[in-house]
Design a protein around this motif. Sequence first.
Motif, PDB file in Angstrom:
ATOM      1  N   THR A   1       0.827  -1.202   0.000  1.00  0.00           N
ATOM      2  CA  THR A   1       0.000   0.000   0.000  1.00  0.00           C
ATOM      3  C   THR A   1       0.865   1.257   0.000  1.00  0.00           C
ATOM      4  OG1 THR A   1      -1.779  -1.162   1.166  1.00  0.00           O
ATOM      5  CG2 THR A   1      -1.831   1.242   1.233  1.00  0.00           C
TER       6      THR A   1
ATOM      7  N   ASP B   1      -6.543   1.290   0.317  1.00  0.00           N
ATOM      8  CA  ASP B   1      -6.184   1.448   1.720  1.00  0.00           C
ATOM      9  C   ASP B   1      -5.914   0.077   2.326  1.00  0.00           C
ATOM     10  OD1 ASP B   1      -8.693   0.375   2.276  1.00  0.00           O
ATOM     11  OD2 ASP B   1      -9.514   2.195   3.164  1.00  0.00           O
ATOM     12  N   TYR B   2      -5.418   0.097   3.555  1.00  0.00           N
ATOM     13  CA  TYR B   2      -4.958  -1.124   4.213  1.00  0.00           C
ATOM     14  C   TYR B   2      -5.755  -1.340   5.487  1.00  0.00           C
ATOM     15  CZ  TYR B   2      -2.109  -4.347   6.900  1.00  0.00           C
ATOM     16  OH  TYR B   2      -1.696  -5.413   7.655  1.00  0.00           O
TER      17      TYR B   2
ATOM     18  N   LEU C   1      -5.511  -5.449   1.762  1.00  0.00           N
ATOM     19  CA  LEU C   1      -5.536  -4.277   0.891  1.00  0.00           C
ATOM     20  C   LEU C   1      -6.947  -4.159   0.332  1.00  0.00           C
ATOM     21  CD1 LEU C   1      -2.872  -3.078  -1.564  1.00  0.00           C
ATOM     22  CD2 LEU C   1      -5.165  -3.433  -2.454  1.00  0.00           C
TER      23      LEU C   1
END
Length: 446
Positions: free
Chosen positions: A399, A410-411, A417
């Motif tokens: 990411t 986003d993570y 992910l």
Amino acid sequence: MTRTEPVADGAADGAPIALLQAEASVLDDADPLRGHRDAFVGAETSLVYFDGNSLGRPLRASVDRLAAFTRDEWGGRLIRGWDESWMQLPFEIGDAIGRAAIGAAGGQTVVGDSTTVLLYKLVRAAFDAAVASDPARVEIVVDRDNFPTDRYVVEGIAAERGGRVRWVVPPASPRAAGASHGASGGVGPVDVTSGVTPELLREAVGPQTAVVLLSHVAYRSGFLADAPALTRIAHEAGAFIVWDLCHSAGSVPVEADAWDFDIAVGCTYKYLNGGPGSPAFAYIASRLQDRLVQPIQGWMGAADVFAMGPSYIPATGMRRFLSGTPPIVGMLAMQDTLALIEAVGIEAIRAKSIALTDFAVRVADALLEPHGVTVASPRDAAARGGHVTLSHPAMRRVTARLWAQDVIPDYRDPGGLRIGLSPLSTSFAETLAGLQAVEAALRAEA
């Protein structure tokens, strides 16, 4: 880089890439919503945006709306604006959310406060109403994998009001061995591809249940709950149910009235494109509005806002659930997206969402599975909301690499992910280009 060009072939077989590019082109050409992408700021750039499920792109019309408001209404009308339109804006926009996004008749939805504050106010109001009717109802049911705010709010209310939390834990995966299930217990890992099913909720509710709090779409995996069935189960147990619609409003069809919702709360900066920190909305079924007691009594919820009386007398209807001055500037931008959703229809948006996420799963299978990536979201589109989570131990580092390349997912722990695909502003070619970038980042990490 453009969205229609592969990021890198590298070790990937060129034939699958060519086939996927051809498929993306066909899907984009056939997309009935493709003409709306250019209405969003930044759609013309090469940046790949996979985070519309956290913060949606703004519409160009919203840029003009905000400028005009600052110049003409705030700057021109000044405080007269409250009498002329602003006092009613939370209810007018609330009704628009009801029509366009959550299937609610007028007079049941209002905009104001953050998601956290609205959840606190309404869960506590429901809890107090349940206890008032039956003192044995002291449990709030919530699942272990719900969004942190939901869990934290419930724990705080239980401690404050002398109640307790009943935890629902989805079936354990191999990494979740030992995760506990019951009225209390330590937080353990859960299988993020599953969620709260009717069977699990039936086990958790009973004569002691006051309130059930559930998310319609799970924030990590995208699991889509069976809202009508879960609502019926809560009601059969004599409990109130509160729905968190943050990841579904504007992406997944919701029928709050038809499904017999009691209460719902949702944010407006994801699929409703309200902007950073735009205020949340609250839905309360008309049958409950005079029964629930507002726990944060403020002047804006009083029967006569400008009486400035010696004691608080609550307003009727949805006004009683306001507390302080409405954040007018923060609720302006979402009006343009609501108008667009109402024009194209939530069913068309959902059809595009399914097509995008199905395509993302196929691309992940072809390009990312050889690197050890697993799809940590339901593969059945009927059980999946608007985002797909891809699991791999390196995803936090991946990411960071992607953000530096203007590819923005986003993570979320553990190793997830998230690929958030906003149907009105995301193309299939953009989706493929972004996932090719994920593949290249995984190779770089390896």
